[in-house]
Motif scaffolding. Sequence first.
Motif, PDB file in Angstrom:
ATOM      1  N   MET A 131       2.783   2.571   0.877  1.00  7.33           N
ATOM      2  CA  MET A 131       2.036   3.821   0.794  1.00  7.33           C
ATOM      3  C   MET A 131       0.548   3.573   0.577  1.00  7.33           C
ATOM      4  N   ASN A 132      -0.196   4.695   0.602  1.00  5.96           N
ATOM      5  CA  ASN A 132      -1.624   4.694   0.289  1.00  5.96           C
ATOM      6  C   ASN A 132      -2.448   3.860   1.253  1.00  5.96           C
ATOM      7  N   GLY A 133      -2.191   3.981   2.515  1.00  2.00           N
ATOM      8  CA  GLY A 133      -2.947   3.260   3.526  1.00  2.00           C
ATOM      9  C   GLY A 133      -2.153   3.169   4.805  1.00  2.00           C
ATOM     10  N   CYS A 134      -2.680   2.395   5.744  1.00  2.00           N
ATOM     11  CA  CYS A 134      -2.086   2.347   7.072  1.00  2.00           C
ATOM     12  C   CYS A 134      -1.693   0.924   7.436  1.00  2.00           C
ATOM     13  N   LEU A 135      -0.489   0.750   7.973  1.00  2.00           N
ATOM     14  CA  LEU A 135      -0.004  -0.570   8.357  1.00  2.00           C
ATOM     15  C   LEU A 135      -0.866  -1.228   9.413  1.00  2.00           C
ATOM     16  N   CYS A 136      -1.524  -0.431  10.245  1.00  2.00           N
ATOM     17  CA  CYS A 136      -2.231  -1.012  11.377  1.00  2.00           C
ATOM     18  C   CYS A 136      -3.616  -1.527  11.005  1.00  2.00           C
ATOM     19  N   CYS A 137      -4.030  -1.336   9.749  1.00  2.00           N
ATOM     20  CA  CYS A 137      -5.353  -1.855   9.378  1.00  2.00           C
ATOM     21  C   CYS A 137      -5.298  -2.458   7.983  1.00  2.00           C
ATOM     22  N   VAL A 138      -5.620  -1.689   6.953  1.00  2.00           N
ATOM     23  CA  VAL A 138      -5.805  -2.275   5.631  1.00  2.00           C
ATOM     24  C   VAL A 138      -4.517  -2.797   4.997  1.00  2.00           C
ATOM     25  N   VAL A 160      -4.600  -6.508  22.912  1.00  2.00           N
ATOM     26  CA  VAL A 160      -4.766  -5.816  21.640  1.00  2.00           C
ATOM     27  C   VAL A 160      -6.239  -5.586  21.337  1.00  2.00           C
ATOM     28  N   GLU A 161      -7.083  -6.594  21.613  1.00  2.00           N
ATOM     29  CA  GLU A 161      -8.506  -6.479  21.324  1.00  2.00           C
ATOM     30  C   GLU A 161      -9.161  -5.348  22.116  1.00  2.00           C
ATOM     31  N   VAL A 162      -8.726  -5.176  23.357  1.00  2.00           N
ATOM     32  CA  VAL A 162      -9.281  -4.089  24.178  1.00  2.00           C
ATOM     33  C   VAL A 162      -8.966  -2.738  23.554  1.00  2.00           C
ATOM     34  N   LEU A 163      -7.719  -2.560  23.126  1.00  2.00           N
ATOM     35  CA  LEU A 163      -7.317  -1.290  22.534  1.00  2.00           C
ATOM     36  C   LEU A 163      -7.926  -1.103  21.145  1.00  2.00           C
ATOM     37  N   GLU A 164      -8.173  -2.215  20.445  1.00  2.00           N
ATOM     38  CA  GLU A 164      -8.723  -2.144  19.101  1.00  2.00           C
ATOM     39  C   GLU A 164     -10.219  -1.860  19.095  1.00  2.00           C
ATOM     40  N   SER A 165     -10.871  -2.075  20.239  1.00  2.00           N
ATOM     41  CA  SER A 165     -12.325  -1.989  20.280  1.00  2.00           C
ATOM     42  C   SER A 165     -12.847  -0.612  19.877  1.00  2.00           C
ATOM     43  N   GLY A 166     -12.082   0.434  20.152  1.00  2.00           N
ATOM     44  CA  GLY A 166     -12.534   1.779  19.796  1.00  2.00           C
ATOM     45  C   GLY A 166     -11.879   2.324  18.554  1.00  2.00           C
ATOM     46  N   LYS A 167     -11.165   1.477  17.824  1.00  2.00           N
ATOM     47  CA  LYS A 167     -10.390   1.950  16.677  1.00  2.00           C
ATOM     48  C   LYS A 167     -11.265   2.148  15.441  1.00  2.00           C
ATOM     49  N   ASP A 168     -11.053   3.232  14.769  1.00  2.00           N
ATOM     50  CA  ASP A 168     -11.733   3.542  13.514  1.00  2.00           C
ATOM     51  C   ASP A 168     -10.856   3.047  12.372  1.00  2.00           C
ATOM     52  N   ILE A 218      15.420  -4.699  12.034  1.00  2.00           N
ATOM     53  CA  ILE A 218      14.442  -4.018  11.198  1.00  2.00           C
ATOM     54  C   ILE A 218      13.854  -2.859  11.998  1.00  2.00           C
ATOM     55  N   ILE A 219      13.804  -1.695  11.363  1.00  2.00           N
ATOM     56  CA  ILE A 219      13.123  -0.536  11.940  1.00  2.00           C
ATOM     57  C   ILE A 219      11.865  -0.290  11.119  1.00  2.00           C
ATOM     58  N   ILE A 220      10.723  -0.230  11.786  1.00  2.00           N
ATOM     59  CA  ILE A 220       9.468   0.111  11.125  1.00  2.00           C
ATOM     60  C   ILE A 220       9.088   1.525  11.531  1.00  2.00           C
ATOM     61  N   GLU A 221       8.963   2.389  10.550  1.00  2.00           N
ATOM     62  CA  GLU A 221       8.511   3.760  10.799  1.00  2.00           C
ATOM     63  C   GLU A 221       7.062   3.867  10.334  1.00  2.00           C
ATOM     64  N   THR A 222       6.153   4.050  11.269  1.00  2.00           N
ATOM     65  CA  THR A 222       4.739   4.111  10.931  1.00  2.00           C
ATOM     66  C   THR A 222       4.359   5.490  10.415  1.00  2.00           C
ATOM     67  N   SER A 223       3.203   5.579   9.788  1.00  2.00           N
ATOM     68  CA  SER A 223       2.676   6.886   9.403  1.00  2.00           C
ATOM     69  C   SER A 223       2.225   7.618  10.666  1.00  2.00           C
ATOM     70  N   GLY A 224       1.947   8.900  10.522  1.00  2.00           N
ATOM     71  CA  GLY A 224       1.574   9.696  11.689  1.00  2.00           C
ATOM     72  C   GLY A 224       0.266   9.294  12.323  1.00  2.00           C
ATOM     73  N   SER A 225      -0.544   8.476  11.626  1.00  2.00           N
ATOM     74  CA  SER A 225      -1.857   8.127  12.170  1.00  2.00           C
ATOM     75  C   SER A 225      -1.961   6.664  12.597  1.00  2.00           C
ATOM     76  N   ALA A 226      -0.851   5.957  12.706  1.00  2.00           N
ATOM     77  CA  ALA A 226      -0.900   4.518  12.977  1.00  2.00           C
ATOM     78  C   ALA A 226      -1.104   4.211  14.458  1.00  2.00           C
ATOM     79  N   TYR A 227      -1.960   3.219  14.724  1.00  2.00           N
ATOM     80  CA  TYR A 227      -2.092   2.671  16.069  1.00  2.00           C
ATOM     81  C   TYR A 227      -0.991   1.624  16.270  1.00  2.00           C
ATOM     82  N   PRO A 228      -0.297   1.637  17.393  1.00  2.00           N
ATOM     83  CA  PRO A 228       0.812   0.691  17.572  1.00  2.00           C
ATOM     84  C   PRO A 228       0.380  -0.747  17.832  1.00  2.00           C
ATOM     85  N   ALA A 229      -0.780  -0.957  18.453  1.00  2.00           N
ATOM     86  CA  ALA A 229      -1.150  -2.295  18.913  1.00  2.00           C
ATOM     87  C   ALA A 229      -1.214  -3.339  17.805  1.00  2.00           C
ATOM     88  N   PRO A 230      -1.963  -3.132  16.722  1.00  2.00           N
ATOM     89  CA  PRO A 230      -2.057  -4.173  15.705  1.00  2.00           C
ATOM     90  C   PRO A 230      -0.740  -4.454  15.000  1.00  2.00           C
TER      91      PRO A 230
END
Length: 336
Positions: A69-76, A212-220, A97-109
């Motif tokens: 909790m308290n953050g996003c798997l795809c970044c911090v 992944v880097e191409v998709l990550e380039s515009g990621k906030d 293993i099933i990973i359920e991401t938060s509603g704001s997660a980017y799949p690439a990272p």
Amino acid sequence: MNEETDGKAPVPVTVFTGYLGAGKTSIIKNLVRRLPKDYKVAWLKNEFGDMEVDSEVAKDSHIAVKEIMNGCLCCVLVGQMNEALKEIVENQNPSRIIIETSGSAYPAPIAWEIRKMDFLQLDGIVTVIDALNFSGYEDKSYTARIQSQYTDLIVVNKHELVEPGKLETTLDDVHDLNPTTPKIHATGPDGIVEPGLVFGLDTKLFASAEEVEVLESGKDDQHHGNEVDILQAKLTSLKVFDRKKFEDFLGSLDPEDVYRAKGLVCLTGMDVDADSKFVLFNFVGGRHTFDPINSYEGNPKLIFMGTDLFRYKKKLIAFLEVETECVKLIPRNHSH
């Protein structure tokens, strides 16, 4: 990269993405129930806020649930995800293993981190679409569009609640975002899909760092905190709410502000087993449901996600009749 480790085959991993309230948790619960009892699934969930809700209701004899909790798997929180996955494999020896991401997660990272672990095999990325509310959050969330574009399978959920004309428009919008990925409909209000359609996808997505880097380039990197406010309440003692008053309170929430709410509460007037003191309430797009819960023994807790939720803090405190410190607002643009 996914060579056998210590003589064991890599554990397959399925990643579920989808915007707030799309129905990921319900679909996963029903998916796991359709598996053989000796097929052991570990479920890693990433949630908004700092309050566990779904792990309390997903407990099952062959499901191990862990929430981050308290953050996003795809970044911090990617480091926490890595450690959690290692711990799951070492201690639980799951079949999958099933990973359920938060509603704001980017799949690439997330996908790339899994590919870098030789004891795991990225099997597939599955995106759940809320047919009832997709046209609304498609406009609000860049992440929702990314999730629909980069996936191996799109599961259209809640389609039975949508008028045929509106459903056709929604499906056209999904097709415009992603014309090539297979799309299936979940069955019934509980969101049932067959395991054979979801597992064994053998994904080719995000197979290289360059992709992944191409998709990550515009990621906030602050996107998890930029998309929604979080308003959460933890009661310090057991409190029973009148069902009609609770429903009236939910009905007073503007779905343009409150995208999603859920929690564990005690309600009067519920036709449930005597052992079921609590119900899980879900609120999405102005609609709500109640499901009895047998396993939870704590105090009521509620979480709301949306925009401009500062306007609802005093209202929530008054309705719950609790002290101010029991209700916490985490506004958008907060630091992880």
